[in-house]
Enzyme design. Structure first.
Site, short mmCIF file in Angstrom:
data_model
loop_
_atom_site.label_atom_id
_atom_site.label_comp_id
_atom_site.label_asym_id
_atom_site.label_seq_id
_atom_site.Cartn_x
_atom_site.Cartn_y
_atom_site.Cartn_z
N GLU A 293 0.73 -1.41 0.00
CA GLU A 293 -0.27 -0.31 0.35
C GLU A 293 1.36 0.95 -0.74
O GLU A 293 0.48 2.41 -0.35
CB GLU A 293 -0.68 -0.11 1.37
CG GLU A 293 -1.46 1.26 1.06
CD GLU A 293 -3.69 0.89 1.81
OE1 GLU A 293 -3.35 -0.22 1.70
OE2 GLU A 293 -3.70 2.10 0.89
N ASP A 294 2.17 1.06 0.97
CA ASP A 294 2.89 2.64 0.41
C ASP A 294 3.61 2.65 0.25
O ASP A 294 5.02 4.05 0.23
CB ASP A 294 2.30 2.50 2.54
CG ASP A 294 1.71 2.75 2.95
OD1 ASP A 294 0.38 2.58 2.29
OD2 ASP A 294 1.73 1.82 4.84
#
Ligand code: MN
Length: 741
Positions: A82-83
């Protein structure tokens, strides 16, 4: 305020891994550490710490649960997809399918806008995104609340799918709660509340007391700081005294049990702040009364020893009525097993006693994760795990049908996380319901129809009011009407007639269905009447519904009936439906052949066409071309009798309407009780809409006026509007387009 905290070294993580991990297991964890460290290198937490420290702590929490190495690795990598620039494909390549599936699972829970993670990216290193931005006070922003609900819904569903994903999520939340103080203040409350309402109960559902108690205390600390501080202080203050007392009690118990040949490990039972608070609330007692209760726990070799120990304790000290619970014979629904009792000790004050076997103890502390503490292949542990997983699946079964996320989350809150009561049917089958359930809840639980028809109830043979709360052990018989319907009152929360979300949904669905049926009939009527008035038939309702974004015609009718869909919108669609290139003859009595621009003849551009005089088609009508001898094509309405009867089907042409704005002559008929000024009212109305009247014939017969007009309108929408306005004139009975032919 940024502290220069350094990265937690790899060694620290490796030290804490379960001792049964092989070298290969450790290697996987090491690699995951390196990948995550590299990927998050530029990112910081709100505390100023390197982001990787979060991942390491999550991995630590997981390894305390002794989960398999892939789960620890996934814990380290849980935020990478996600990051950071790491992709799922990277993870699959480097760590295999299991780790990929787990990371994917965790990512999907939060994949919508970044909500509900309680994550703490500091402003640098992550494009300034703050992951908790989407968390807001629910009353203020309904939509974001929906997103939060959707995330939670996914989390719950994951319980039945892959419980390992939920474990990672819980570990993630636990560390985020431990560091909540670094979050901006406005976000703390919301995250803490969500933790108390959702994540702690979730941990409890999975039986993981070790995570549950900490989530509760951390949540409570932010939700009610004063109360937390007050209890924490008193708690610490009284600790020496309490511990001294406990030492005596323990010694006393050991020798008492030894005399009776019962081997037992005895420990003081740790209490946490939130549980003290809850107890104070529940029993409405001040702190002293709750805290003065000393608690001990006995761990004995087997089940018979549990009951033997209980017997010895009950015969030595006086048991307090109502405080004995046998969760060995009747485990809680998170599979918790233990004997609970409280007795009046020698100093005339109570002690609470829990008695359990070692295995029960491990289960109580680690719940579903206890499975991994046993040596592999232990049949009993595997069976236990299977049972837990099955019960989670069963629990999610009907709930996965609830598509409204908010309703789903609410049902988890009220129906799943609450305490349960056990109720018996007249045949003696046990049914468990959330505490506080009423006979109506029970009826709906047994069967939807029994719920709808429920008119009264007998509990243990006696008639009771329908709002009566059921208690464990009650035998309930539902009295039904032959053909029954739920009452609106049942949905009124003030009346307390229905407690479970499950019953509530079923009642709501019933009402919605009733209304839908009425609306459907009404909607269809309205539309059919309007189409008749416009002289249209042969309309494909299913296609129209799809064009308007409905799945079925019935859905469209329902919305027409309940007013969600204005009829004008449907008519407008008919008017636009035909793709056109243009022109029509304005004067119906002449109708010369016009250029091909008049209408688009599919596949035959440039052909002459003219409007058929027999049916006067206008834009919006479904039309068809008919190849004439020498005059190009004539355009007819598809429902024109001449077309329907023609034997020369091969001369028919597919045609459509163009876009040029013109007017088209349409014959209409108006029926009215004759009165003075009727005709001028009608002509005023038409000139108001800038509609030209090409022809008028008035016939009055016994004070009934029959008006035949040919008016020139732009499209069906305008025709529909004008007919409605004419019908609303005084004395007018009906106004409609006259049929073709
Ligand atoms: Mn995280």
């Amino acid at each position: 305020m940024k502290s220069s905290v350094t990265t937690i070294p790899l060694e620290k993580l490796l030290e804490q891994l379960p001792e049964n991990y092989t070298l290969a297991d450790r290697e996987v964890v090491q690699r995951a550490y390196r990948v995550a460290e590299e990927a998050h290198r530029e990112q910081k937490r709100h505390s100023g710490e390197p982001y990787i420290n979060h991942c390491i702590t999550v991995a630590n929490i997981l390894s305390d649960l002794k989960v398999p190495p892939e789960v620890v690795a996934a814990g380290l990598l849980h935020d990478t997809v996600e990051d950071t620039t790491i992709t799922l494909a990277d993870i699959r390549r480097d760590f295999g399918d299991t780790v990929k599936i787990l990371v994917d699972g965790v990512t999907k829970l939060t994949h919508l806008p970044r909500v509900s993670r309680g994550d703490q990216h500091a402003d640098n290193g992550n494009n300034g995104q703050e992951t908790e931005d989407a968390i807001v006070v629910p009353a203020l922003l309904g939509r974001k609340e929906d997103i939060v609900s959707e995330t939670l819904r996914k989390t719950f569903l994951a319980m039945g799918d892959d419980v390992r994903v939920v474990l990672i999520k819980l570990a993630d939340r636990l560390h985020n709660m431990r560091t909540l103080g670094h979050m901006p203040e406005r976000k703390r409350m919301r995250i803490a509340q969500e933790t108390l309402e959702i994540f702690a109960p979730l941990a409890n559902r999975l039986g993981i007391w070790q995570i549950k108690w900490e989530l509760e205390d951390l949540g409570f600390r932010y939700v009610n700081p004063e109360k937390y501080k007050e209890i924490a202080e008193l708690f610490t203050e009284k600790r020496p005294e309490r511990e001294a007392q406990l030492e005596f009690i323990k010694e006393n118990l050991v020798s008492l049990l030894a005399k009776n040949n019962i081997k037992a490990e005895i420990s003081g039972r740790p209490k946490h702040i939130f549980s003290i608070y809850k107890k104070m609330q529940k029993k409405d007692k001040p702190f002293d009364m709750v805290m003065d209760v000393r608690a001990v726990r006995l761990i004995v070799p087997d089940v018979p020893a549990c009951y033997a120990a209980l017997g010895v304790i009950h015969t030595t000290w006086r048991p307090i009525p109502g405080e004995f619970d046998d969760y060995i014979a009747a485990p809680k629904d998170n599979f918790y097993q233990s004997l609970h009792t409280a007795v009046i000790y020698e100093d005339k004050r109570p002690i609470e006693v829990q008695i359990r076997t070692h295995e029960m103890h491990i289960n109580a502390e680690y719940g579903i994760a206890a499975h991994w503490r046993y040596k592999e292949g232990t049949k009993h542990a595997d069976k236990n795990y299977e049972q837990r997983i099955n019960s989670l699946r069963k629990m999610m079964e009907w709930r996965s049908d609830v598509s409204d996320a908010a309703e789903f989350v609410e049902s988890m809150r009220t129906d799943v996380f609450q305490d349960r009561v056990y109720i018996f049917t007249p045949r003696g089958d046990a049914i468990d319901l959330p505490a506080g359930s009423t006979p109506i809840d029970f009826a709906y639980h047994v069967h939807t129809d029994i719920g709808h028809c429920c008119r009264g109830a007998r509990v243990n043979g006696k008639l009771v009011p329908l709002y009566q709360e059921l208690k464990t052990g009650d035998q309930v018989e539902i009295l039904t009407a032959k053909r029954g319907a739920p009452s609106r009152d049942w949905l009124n929360p003030n009346l307390g007639l229905v407690r479970t979300q499950r019953a509530r949904s079923k009642i709501k669905i019933w009402f919605k269905k009733q209304e839908d049926e009425q609306n459907l009939v009404q909607g269809r009527d309205t539309l059919e009447r309007e189409l008749q008035r416009l002289g249209l038939n042969e309309i494909n309702f299913e296609k129209t519904a799809r064009d308007l974004g409905f799945k079925t015609a019935d859905e469209m009718f329902v919305d027409l009936g309940n007013g969600e869909l204005p009829i004008g919108k449907v008519i407008k669609l008919f008017a636009q439906q035909e793709e056109v290139s243009d022109i029509f003859e304005v004067n119906p009595s002449v109708t010369p052949a016009t250029s091909t621009n008049a209408i688009e003849v599919v596949g035959l551009k440039g052909m002459l066409s003219s409007m058929a005089k027999c049916c006067n088609p206008m834009p919006g009508d479904q039309v068809v071309g008919f190849i004439t001898r020498g005059r190009g094509a004539t355009i007819h309405r598809q429902d024109c009798p001449n077309i329907l009867q023609t034997k020369d089907r091969e001369r028919l042409l597919q045609v459509g309407w163009g876009h040029v704005e013109r007017t088209y002559p349409v014959p209409i008929k108006i029926k009215a009780y004759d009165r003075q000024g009727l005709v001028s009212d009608i002509s005023n109305l038409l000139s108001d809409e800038s509609i030209n009247i090409a022809d008028v014939k008035v016939n009055v017969n016994r004070s009934i006026a029959d008006l035949r007009l040919i008016i020139e309108v732009k499209d069906l929408a305008q025709l529909s509007r004008i007919l409605t306005r004419i019908e609303n004139l005084p004395n007018v009975m009906e106004a409609h387009r006259t049929n073709p032919g």
